[in-house]
Design a protein around this motif. Sequence first.
Motif, PDB file in Angstrom:
ATOM      1  N   PHE A 105      37.351  41.447  49.063  1.00 28.20           N
ATOM      2  CA  PHE A 105      37.706  42.796  48.629  1.00 28.20           C
ATOM      3  C   PHE A 105      38.378  42.768  47.257  1.00 28.20           C
ATOM      4  CE2 PHE A 105      40.947  46.115  48.298  1.00 28.20           C
ATOM      5  CZ  PHE A 105      40.165  47.260  48.425  1.00 28.20           C
ATOM      6  N   CYS A 106      39.389  41.948  47.105  1.00 30.88           N
ATOM      7  CA  CYS A 106      40.096  41.869  45.817  1.00 30.88           C
ATOM      8  C   CYS A 106      39.156  41.413  44.700  1.00 30.88           C
ATOM      9  CB  CYS A 106      41.308  40.944  45.926  1.00 30.88           C
ATOM     10  SG  CYS A 106      42.646  41.628  46.930  1.00 30.88           S
ATOM     11  N   GLY A 107      38.265  40.483  45.004  1.00 29.30           N
ATOM     12  CA  GLY A 107      37.302  40.016  44.011  1.00 29.30           C
ATOM     13  C   GLY A 107      36.393  41.120  43.495  1.00 29.30           C
ATOM     14  N   ASN A 108      36.165  42.138  44.298  1.00 27.91           N
ATOM     15  CA  ASN A 108      35.356  43.286  43.857  1.00 27.91           C
ATOM     16  C   ASN A 108      36.035  44.067  42.735  1.00 27.91           C
ATOM     17  OD1 ASN A 108      33.183  42.937  45.662  1.00 27.91           O
ATOM     18  ND2 ASN A 108      34.333  43.926  47.292  1.00 27.91           N
ATOM     19  N   TYR A 109      37.326  43.879  42.554  1.00 28.21           N
ATOM     20  CA  TYR A 109      38.081  44.611  41.530  1.00 28.21           C
ATOM     21  C   TYR A 109      38.459  43.739  40.335  1.00 28.21           C
ATOM     22  CZ  TYR A 109      38.099  48.438  44.745  1.00 28.21           C
ATOM     23  OH  TYR A 109      37.683  49.454  45.573  1.00 28.21           O
ATOM     24  N   ASP A 110      37.900  42.538  40.247  1.00 34.09           N
ATOM     25  CA  ASP A 110      38.134  41.676  39.086  1.00 34.09           C
ATOM     26  C   ASP A 110      37.579  42.387  37.855  1.00 34.09           C
ATOM     27  OD1 ASP A 110      38.130  39.789  37.049  1.00 34.09           O
ATOM     28  OD2 ASP A 110      36.958  38.310  38.145  1.00 34.09           O
ATOM     29  N   PRO A 111      38.431  42.726  36.884  1.00 32.45           N
ATOM     30  CA  PRO A 111      37.931  43.467  35.717  1.00 32.45           C
ATOM     31  C   PRO A 111      36.919  42.689  34.888  1.00 32.45           C
ATOM     32  CG  PRO A 111      40.254  42.879  35.431  1.00 32.45           C
ATOM     33  CD  PRO A 111      39.862  42.481  36.827  1.00 32.45           C
ATOM     34  N   ARG A 112      36.852  41.381  35.047  1.00 35.52           N
ATOM     35  CA  ARG A 112      35.855  40.581  34.324  1.00 35.52           C
ATOM     36  C   ARG A 112      34.537  40.476  35.093  1.00 35.52           C
ATOM     37  NH1 ARG A 112      39.472  35.355  32.598  1.00 35.52           N
ATOM     38  NH2 ARG A 112      41.160  36.510  31.605  1.00 35.52           N
ATOM     39  N   ASN A 113      34.488  41.063  36.284  1.00 36.26           N
ATOM     40  CA  ASN A 113      33.296  41.020  37.145  1.00 36.26           C
ATOM     41  C   ASN A 113      32.883  39.594  37.486  1.00 36.26           C
ATOM     42  OD1 ASN A 113      32.927  43.835  37.401  1.00 36.26           O
ATOM     43  ND2 ASN A 113      31.991  43.878  35.376  1.00 36.26           N
ATOM     44  N   GLU A 114      33.877  38.730  37.679  1.00 36.60           N
ATOM     45  CA  GLU A 114      33.611  37.346  38.058  1.00 36.60           C
ATOM     46  C   GLU A 114      34.001  37.081  39.509  1.00 36.60           C
ATOM     47  OE1 GLU A 114      35.759  35.112  35.105  1.00 36.60           O
ATOM     48  OE2 GLU A 114      34.340  35.633  33.523  1.00 36.60           O
ATOM     49  N   GLY A 115      34.496  38.081  40.208  1.00 34.39           N
ATOM     50  CA  GLY A 115      34.843  37.932  41.620  1.00 34.39           C
ATOM     51  C   GLY A 115      36.147  37.200  41.885  1.00 34.39           C
ATOM     52  N   ASP A 116      37.016  37.104  40.881  1.00 37.87           N
ATOM     53  CA  ASP A 116      38.284  36.397  41.061  1.00 37.87           C
ATOM     54  C   ASP A 116      39.253  37.278  41.857  1.00 37.87           C
ATOM     55  OD1 ASP A 116      41.224  35.868  40.126  1.00 37.87           O
ATOM     56  OD2 ASP A 116      40.114  34.028  39.663  1.00 37.87           O
ATOM     57  N   PRO A 117      39.644  36.844  43.065  1.00 39.67           N
ATOM     58  CA  PRO A 117      40.502  37.684  43.900  1.00 39.67           C
ATOM     59  C   PRO A 117      41.884  37.948  43.298  1.00 39.67           C
ATOM     60  CG  PRO A 117      39.774  35.742  45.129  1.00 39.67           C
ATOM     61  CD  PRO A 117      39.237  35.629  43.749  1.00 39.67           C
ATOM     62  N   GLN A 118      42.475  36.976  42.630  1.00 44.76           N
ATOM     63  CA  GLN A 118      43.813  37.202  42.070  1.00 44.76           C
ATOM     64  C   GLN A 118      43.768  38.208  40.921  1.00 44.76           C
ATOM     65  OE1 GLN A 118      46.849  36.055  43.353  1.00 44.76           O
ATOM     66  NE2 GLN A 118      47.476  37.706  41.976  1.00 44.76           N
ATOM     67  N   ARG A 119      42.760  38.101  40.064  1.00 41.94           N
ATOM     68  CA  ARG A 119      42.627  39.089  38.989  1.00 41.94           C
ATOM     69  C   ARG A 119      42.369  40.475  39.562  1.00 41.94           C
ATOM     70  NH1 ARG A 119      39.696  35.191  35.591  1.00 41.94           N
ATOM     71  NH2 ARG A 119      37.788  36.047  36.424  1.00 41.94           N
ATOM     72  N   GLY A 120      41.565  40.526  40.627  1.00 41.40           N
ATOM     73  CA  GLY A 120      41.307  41.814  41.275  1.00 41.40           C
ATOM     74  C   GLY A 120      42.569  42.414  41.872  1.00 41.40           C
ATOM     75  N   LEU A 121      43.386  41.581  42.525  1.00 39.17           N
ATOM     76  CA  LEU A 121      44.651  42.055  43.083  1.00 39.17           C
ATOM     77  C   LEU A 121      45.573  42.536  41.971  1.00 39.17           C
ATOM     78  CD1 LEU A 121      46.533  42.505  45.500  1.00 39.17           C
ATOM     79  CD2 LEU A 121      47.241  40.108  45.280  1.00 39.17           C
ATOM     80  N   ASP A 122      45.653  41.790  40.884  1.00 32.77           N
ATOM     81  CA  ASP A 122      46.474  42.208  39.746  1.00 32.77           C
ATOM     82  C   ASP A 122      45.997  43.554  39.194  1.00 32.77           C
ATOM     83  OD1 ASP A 122      47.925  39.856  40.022  1.00 32.77           O
ATOM     84  OD2 ASP A 122      46.885  38.833  38.375  1.00 32.77           O
ATOM     85  N   TYR A 123      44.677  43.733  39.113  1.00 29.95           N
ATOM     86  CA  TYR A 123      44.118  44.998  38.638  1.00 29.95           C
ATOM     87  C   TYR A 123      44.516  46.141  39.564  1.00 29.95           C
ATOM     88  CZ  TYR A 123      40.716  48.521  37.276  1.00 29.95           C
ATOM     89  OH  TYR A 123      40.130  49.686  36.863  1.00 29.95           O
TER      90      TYR A 123
END
Length: 166
Positions: A105-123
Amino acid sequence: MMGSLSCMLNPGPGGGAYHAGGMEPDLSGPGGAASQRDRSAEAASWGGDVASGAGGRADWNADMDAINLSHYIQAHPKVDRQEAVRDYYAQLSKGNLERNRIRQFCGNYDPRNEGDPQRGLDYLKENGLYIATGSAEGQYLGAGIGEDKQRATLKDFLDMLRKGMG
């Protein structure tokens, strides 16, 4: 989950209300050009919960499943939808079910569209309240709900995500 997923994937009667009201300004285009970004998936799931000041673990699990499945189905349009649901739960249940669901789920929100869960959570930490309440649908769902209640609901949601990331 299936009702939310249906609204996300079927922009016709019924689900179309989410698509019509789920649009928000998106200033991330070239030179900050304004466009519309579809937030109907969020309005039909966790964003609607945050906007209305409601939610809980079981509901959020279903919301995450709907978002994850919606992304999967949109990325694999030739896969039968029932097969996609079976495959999703089969893959999800390999290992830690809750952790896998949350990380995807968090990876879906990675602003770089790379599926990184931590970046998605930060976003989501930075933009979650706007995502939930920035569209017409989010504003409708949040009518009469104070921003403090919305922020508290978002905090509960983000705390659950953070703990589940493991």
